[in-house]
Design a protein around this motif. Structure first.
Motif, PDB file in Angstrom:
ATOM      1  N   ASN A 208       0.816  -1.225   0.000  1.00 35.44           N
ATOM      2  CA  ASN A 208       0.000   0.000   0.000  1.00 35.44           C
ATOM      3  C   ASN A 208       0.849   1.274   0.000  1.00 35.44           C
ATOM      4  O   ASN A 208       0.378   2.342   0.352  1.00 35.44           O
ATOM      5  CB  ASN A 208      -0.929  -0.005   1.226  1.00 35.44           C
ATOM      6  N   THR A 209       2.120   1.129  -0.348  1.00 34.02           N
ATOM      7  CA  THR A 209       3.005   2.291  -0.457  1.00 34.02           C
ATOM      8  C   THR A 209       3.623   2.307  -1.862  1.00 34.02           C
ATOM      9  O   THR A 209       3.396   1.398  -2.653  1.00 34.02           O
ATOM     10  CB  THR A 209       4.161   2.226   0.583  1.00 34.02           C
ATOM     11  N   THR A 210       4.435   3.329  -2.125  1.00 36.04           N
ATOM     12  CA  THR A 210       5.123   3.396  -3.423  1.00 36.04           C
ATOM     13  C   THR A 210       6.532   2.811  -3.334  1.00 36.04           C
ATOM     14  O   THR A 210       7.303   2.884  -4.290  1.00 36.04           O
ATOM     15  CB  THR A 210       5.222   4.862  -3.885  1.00 36.04           C
ATOM     16  N   THR A 211       6.881   2.238  -2.189  1.00 33.83           N
ATOM     17  CA  THR A 211       8.236   1.713  -1.979  1.00 33.83           C
ATOM     18  C   THR A 211       8.514   0.497  -2.859  1.00 33.83           C
ATOM     19  O   THR A 211       7.686  -0.397  -2.991  1.00 33.83           O
ATOM     20  CB  THR A 211       8.433   1.309  -0.499  1.00 33.83           C
ATOM     21  N   ASN A 212       9.705   0.486  -3.452  1.00 39.84           N
ATOM     22  CA  ASN A 212      10.205  -0.686  -4.180  1.00 39.84           C
ATOM     23  C   ASN A 212      10.920  -1.553  -3.145  1.00 39.84           C
ATOM     24  O   ASN A 212      11.932  -1.140  -2.595  1.00 39.84           O
ATOM     25  CB  ASN A 212      11.163  -0.208  -5.275  1.00 39.84           C
ATOM     26  N   PHE A 213      10.390  -2.739  -2.843  1.00 39.98           N
ATOM     27  CA  PHE A 213      10.904  -3.470  -1.676  1.00 39.98           C
ATOM     28  C   PHE A 213      11.266  -4.928  -1.964  1.00 39.98           C
ATOM     29  O   PHE A 213      10.744  -5.549  -2.902  1.00 39.98           O
ATOM     30  CB  PHE A 213       9.876  -3.435  -0.542  1.00 39.98           C
ATOM     31  N   THR A 214      12.170  -5.442  -1.137  1.00 35.70           N
ATOM     32  CA  THR A 214      12.426  -6.878  -1.038  1.00 35.70           C
ATOM     33  C   THR A 214      12.437  -7.227   0.445  1.00 35.70           C
ATOM     34  O   THR A 214      13.181  -6.619   1.220  1.00 35.70           O
ATOM     35  CB  THR A 214      13.779  -7.270  -1.668  1.00 35.70           C
ATOM     36  N   SER A 226      21.208 -15.624   5.317  1.00 29.40           N
ATOM     37  CA  SER A 226      22.277 -16.173   6.165  1.00 29.40           C
ATOM     38  C   SER A 226      23.170 -17.135   5.390  1.00 29.40           C
ATOM     39  O   SER A 226      24.285 -17.437   5.836  1.00 29.40           O
ATOM     40  CB  SER A 226      21.670 -16.912   7.354  1.00 29.40           C
ATOM     41  N   LEU A 227      22.680 -17.647   4.267  1.00 29.09           N
ATOM     42  CA  LEU A 227      23.351 -18.690   3.484  1.00 29.09           C
ATOM     43  C   LEU A 227      23.516 -19.996   4.260  1.00 29.09           C
ATOM     44  O   LEU A 227      24.243 -20.893   3.833  1.00 29.09           O
ATOM     45  CB  LEU A 227      24.720 -18.208   2.947  1.00 29.09           C
ATOM     46  N   THR A 228      22.864 -20.092   5.434  1.00 27.60           N
ATOM     47  CA  THR A 228      22.885 -21.344   6.197  1.00 27.60           C
ATOM     48  C   THR A 228      21.710 -22.232   5.776  1.00 27.60           C
ATOM     49  O   THR A 228      21.518 -23.318   6.326  1.00 27.60           O
ATOM     50  CB  THR A 228      22.798 -21.072   7.715  1.00 27.60           C
ATOM     51  N   GLY A 229      20.923 -21.750   4.832  1.00 22.08           N
ATOM     52  CA  GLY A 229      19.753 -22.481   4.333  1.00 22.08           C
ATOM     53  C   GLY A 229      19.062 -21.604   3.312  1.00 22.08           C
ATOM     54  O   GLY A 229      19.647 -20.646   2.785  1.00 22.08           O
ATOM     55  N   ASN A 230      17.808 -21.893   3.038  1.00 22.29           N
ATOM     56  CA  ASN A 230      17.043 -21.136   2.047  1.00 22.29           C
ATOM     57  C   ASN A 230      16.418 -19.884   2.666  1.00 22.29           C
ATOM     58  O   ASN A 230      16.148 -19.844   3.869  1.00 22.29           O
ATOM     59  CB  ASN A 230      15.952 -22.008   1.440  1.00 22.29           C
ATOM     60  N   THR A 231      16.195 -18.898   1.831  1.00 21.70           N
ATOM     61  CA  THR A 231      15.620 -17.626   2.267  1.00 21.70           C
ATOM     62  C   THR A 231      14.351 -17.322   1.487  1.00 21.70           C
ATOM     63  O   THR A 231      14.362 -17.320   0.247  1.00 21.70           O
ATOM     64  CB  THR A 231      16.627 -16.463   2.045  1.00 21.70           C
ATOM     65  N   LYS A 232      13.280 -17.054   2.218  1.00 21.58           N
ATOM     66  CA  LYS A 232      12.019 -16.630   1.602  1.00 21.58           C
ATOM     67  C   LYS A 232      12.159 -15.169   1.177  1.00 21.58           C
ATOM     68  O   LYS A 232      12.671 -14.338   1.944  1.00 21.58           O
ATOM     69  CB  LYS A 232      10.887 -16.781   2.623  1.00 21.58           C
ATOM     70  N   THR A 233      11.720 -14.848  -0.028  1.00 21.54           N
ATOM     71  CA  THR A 233      11.743 -13.454  -0.491  1.00 21.54           C
ATOM     72  C   THR A 233      10.352 -13.035  -0.950  1.00 21.54           C
ATOM     73  O   THR A 233       9.621 -13.832  -1.528  1.00 21.54           O
ATOM     74  CB  THR A 233      12.719 -13.254  -1.677  1.00 21.54           C
ATOM     75  N   ILE A 234      10.015 -11.799  -0.636  1.00 21.55           N
ATOM     76  CA  ILE A 234       8.765 -11.209  -1.141  1.00 21.55           C
ATOM     77  C   ILE A 234       9.117  -9.834  -1.704  1.00 21.55           C
ATOM     78  O   ILE A 234       9.743  -9.023  -1.013  1.00 21.55           O
ATOM     79  CB  ILE A 234       7.698 -11.063  -0.032  1.00 21.55           C
ATOM     80  N   THR A 235       8.723  -9.595  -2.953  1.00 18.05           N
ATOM     81  CA  THR A 235       8.965  -8.285  -3.571  1.00 18.05           C
ATOM     82  C   THR A 235       7.625  -7.703  -4.029  1.00 18.05           C
ATOM     83  O   THR A 235       6.581  -8.340  -3.874  1.00 18.05           O
ATOM     84  CB  THR A 235       9.903  -8.402  -4.795  1.00 18.05           C
ATOM     85  N   ASN A 236       7.673  -6.518  -4.619  1.00 16.83           N
ATOM     86  CA  ASN A 236       6.452  -5.902  -5.159  1.00 16.83           C
ATOM     87  C   ASN A 236       5.756  -6.836  -6.146  1.00 16.83           C
ATOM     88  O   ASN A 236       4.529  -6.859  -6.233  1.00 16.83           O
ATOM     89  CB  ASN A 236       6.781  -4.597  -5.911  1.00 16.83           C
ATOM     90  N   MET A 292      21.517  -8.361  -2.975  1.00 14.18           N
ATOM     91  CA  MET A 292      20.053  -8.261  -3.089  1.00 14.18           C
ATOM     92  C   MET A 292      19.598  -6.804  -3.057  1.00 14.18           C
ATOM     93  O   MET A 292      18.617  -6.445  -3.706  1.00 14.18           O
ATOM     94  CB  MET A 292      19.375  -9.053  -1.969  1.00 14.18           C
ATOM     95  N   ALA A 293      20.313  -5.970  -2.300  1.00 13.14           N
ATOM     96  CA  ALA A 293      19.993  -4.531  -2.283  1.00 13.14           C
ATOM     97  C   ALA A 293      20.269  -3.919  -3.652  1.00 13.14           C
ATOM     98  O   ALA A 293      19.440  -3.181  -4.201  1.00 13.14           O
ATOM     99  CB  ALA A 293      20.810  -3.825  -1.213  1.00 13.14           C
ATOM    100  N   ILE A 294      21.424  -4.238  -4.205  1.00 13.64           N
ATOM    101  CA  ILE A 294      21.808  -3.725  -5.527  1.00 13.64           C
ATOM    102  C   ILE A 294      20.822  -4.221  -6.585  1.00 13.64           C
ATOM    103  O   ILE A 294      20.377  -3.465  -7.459  1.00 13.64           O
ATOM    104  CB  ILE A 294      23.258  -4.162  -5.865  1.00 13.64           C
ATOM    105  N   ALA A 295      20.452  -5.503  -6.473  1.00 12.54           N
ATOM    106  CA  ALA A 295      19.506  -6.096  -7.425  1.00 12.54           C
ATOM    107  C   ALA A 295      18.118  -5.464  -7.310  1.00 12.54           C
ATOM    108  O   ALA A 295      17.423  -5.254  -8.319  1.00 12.54           O
ATOM    109  CB  ALA A 295      19.413  -7.604  -7.188  1.00 12.54           C
ATOM    110  N   THR A 296      17.718  -5.129  -6.082  1.00 11.33           N
ATOM    111  CA  THR A 296      16.407  -4.510  -5.849  1.00 11.33           C
ATOM    112  C   THR A 296      16.325  -3.146  -6.531  1.00 11.33           C
ATOM    113  O   THR A 296      15.333  -2.817  -7.191  1.00 11.33           O
ATOM    114  CB  THR A 296      16.137  -4.366  -4.337  1.00 11.33           C
ATOM    115  N   VAL A 297      17.375  -2.343  -6.384  1.00  9.78           N
ATOM    116  CA  VAL A 297      17.373  -0.989  -6.964  1.00  9.78           C
ATOM    117  C   VAL A 297      17.519  -1.034  -8.492  1.00  9.78           C
ATOM    118  O   VAL A 297      16.857  -0.282  -9.205  1.00  9.78           O
ATOM    119  CB  VAL A 297      18.505  -0.134  -6.344  1.00  9.78           C
ATOM    120  N   ASN A 298      18.381  -1.940  -8.970  1.00 11.36           N
ATOM    121  CA  ASN A 298      18.720  -1.934 -10.401  1.00 11.36           C
ATOM    122  C   ASN A 298      18.039  -3.029 -11.223  1.00 11.36           C
ATOM    123  O   ASN A 298      18.395  -3.236 -12.384  1.00 11.36           O
ATOM    124  CB  ASN A 298      20.244  -2.038 -10.568  1.00 11.36           C
TER     125      ASN A 298
END
Length: 330
Positions: A208-214, A226-236, A292-298
């Motif tokens: 509900n915002t204009t934020t581009n997020f991960t 953590s790379l100690t296992g799998n990571t759940k990701t949610i993006t726009n 992931m931050a770099i990938a989110t922005v670009n």
């Protein structure tokens, strides 16, 4: 507050407006410390609702001292904390790696509450100046590619809560709020959370915002990759699952990403890694988060972001960003 506490003890929930009013009253000094501590404790015993979280967030953003960095396409890398894992300062290091890669960072942080050393503890010991002066923060973004937004300077509403949180020394709903109340309202956000339920709530609020997020949550409990296992990701746009091999690296053991046992140790570890003397495990976990931050922005793939992050760290660009920030702090 007595009425509110009785309702909460009886398993009732607050509306968005009621939650907002409570936080405004806390900031006004309307309640005593015992009442505030009791209020915080309720939310350690039961789950917070989306309306309550939204109300708390709205209050903090309305009460904060905002800073205008809208000329820069900034990202904040921030975890909720409260995962009980005591890793080293991964998101802070990742912030400098991201800045070194040319992505502007508005890093929101605080002293550690449930952890040994928060972002602000390490920044302070390394001589970074905390300020809420807009011109100074713009200069930091311009010259270092990163500015540090030390939460207490921007959220005066929290002065009545800070000492209580410190005394309780456990995670409270303020851990959940931290990443969502950056006073510069960054256009992009990489946020790590300590459980899947909170990941869903964040997703709902950010949609509900204009934020581009991960949003990130490691399935073994970390509030970051953590790379100690799998990571759940949610993006726009989608939900997914990240595996260590998506970054071209192998799985890590938990003890490979442990933090220091004191603030001084944490700062030493921080410098060791940013100077390029970290272990492969330490470098990889920092670069996965920065990537992931770099990938989110670009709008890049995780492995593309990871390779850019690795170059930033190992070429010394991340260290240059820190050194510039230290110079500007003098």
């Amino acid at each position: 507050m007595k009425h509110i506490l009785n309702r909460l003890i009886n398993h009732e929930v607050l509306s968005k407006l009621e939650a907002k009013d409570v936080l405004v009253n806390i900031s006004n000094g309307s309640y005593n410390t015992s009442q505030i501590a009791s209020f915080l404790t309720v939310y350690m015993m039961r789950n917070i609702t989306i309306n309550e979280l939204a109300g708390f967030r709205e209050a903090l953003l309305e009460l904060c001292i905002s800073v205008d960095l809208s000329n820069y396409n900034t990202i904040d890398l921030c975890g909720t904390g409260g995962d009980g894992k005591d890793t080293f300062n991964i998101s802070t290091l990742a912030s400098f790696v991201t800045a070194g890669a040319g992505v502007k960072v508005a890093k929101h942080g605080n002293y550690g509450v449930s952890s040994i050393s928060g972002s602000s503890n390490v920044m302070e010991i390394l001589g970074v100046k905390f300020s809420n002066d807009n011109a100074y923060l713009e200069k930091c973004i311009d010259q270092a590619g990163i500015c540090i937004l030390h939460a207490p300077l921007f959220h005066p509403a929290m002065k009545n809560v800070g000492p209580i949180r410190k005394e309780l020394a456990v995670k409270t709903f303020f851990n959940m709020l931290g990443p969502m109340v950056n006073p510069s309202f960054p256009q992009n956000q990489l946020v790590g959370v300590f459980n899947l339920e909170l990941a869903r709530m964040y997703s709902y609020l950010y949609q509900n915002t204009t934020t581009n997020f991960t949003i990130l949550h490691s399935l073994d409990g970390y509030d970051e990759i953590s790379l100690t296992g799998n990571t759940k990701t949610i993006t726009n746009a989608m939900e997914g699952m990240l595996k260590p091999e998506d970054f071209g690296v192998s799985i890590l053991k938990q003890n490979e990403i442990q933090g220091g046992t004191t603030i001084e140790e944490s700062a030493k570890l921080f410098m060791n890694i940013i100077e390029g003397k970290g272990t492969d495990a330490q470098n990889n976990v920092v670069c996965a988060n920065a990537g992931m931050a770099i990938a989110t922005v670009n709008s890049l793939s995780p492995i593309q972001g990871f390779e850019i992050a690795k170059e930033s760290l190992l070429s010394g660009k991340a260290l240059l960003a820190l050194n510039k920030l230290q110079q500007l702090s003098k």
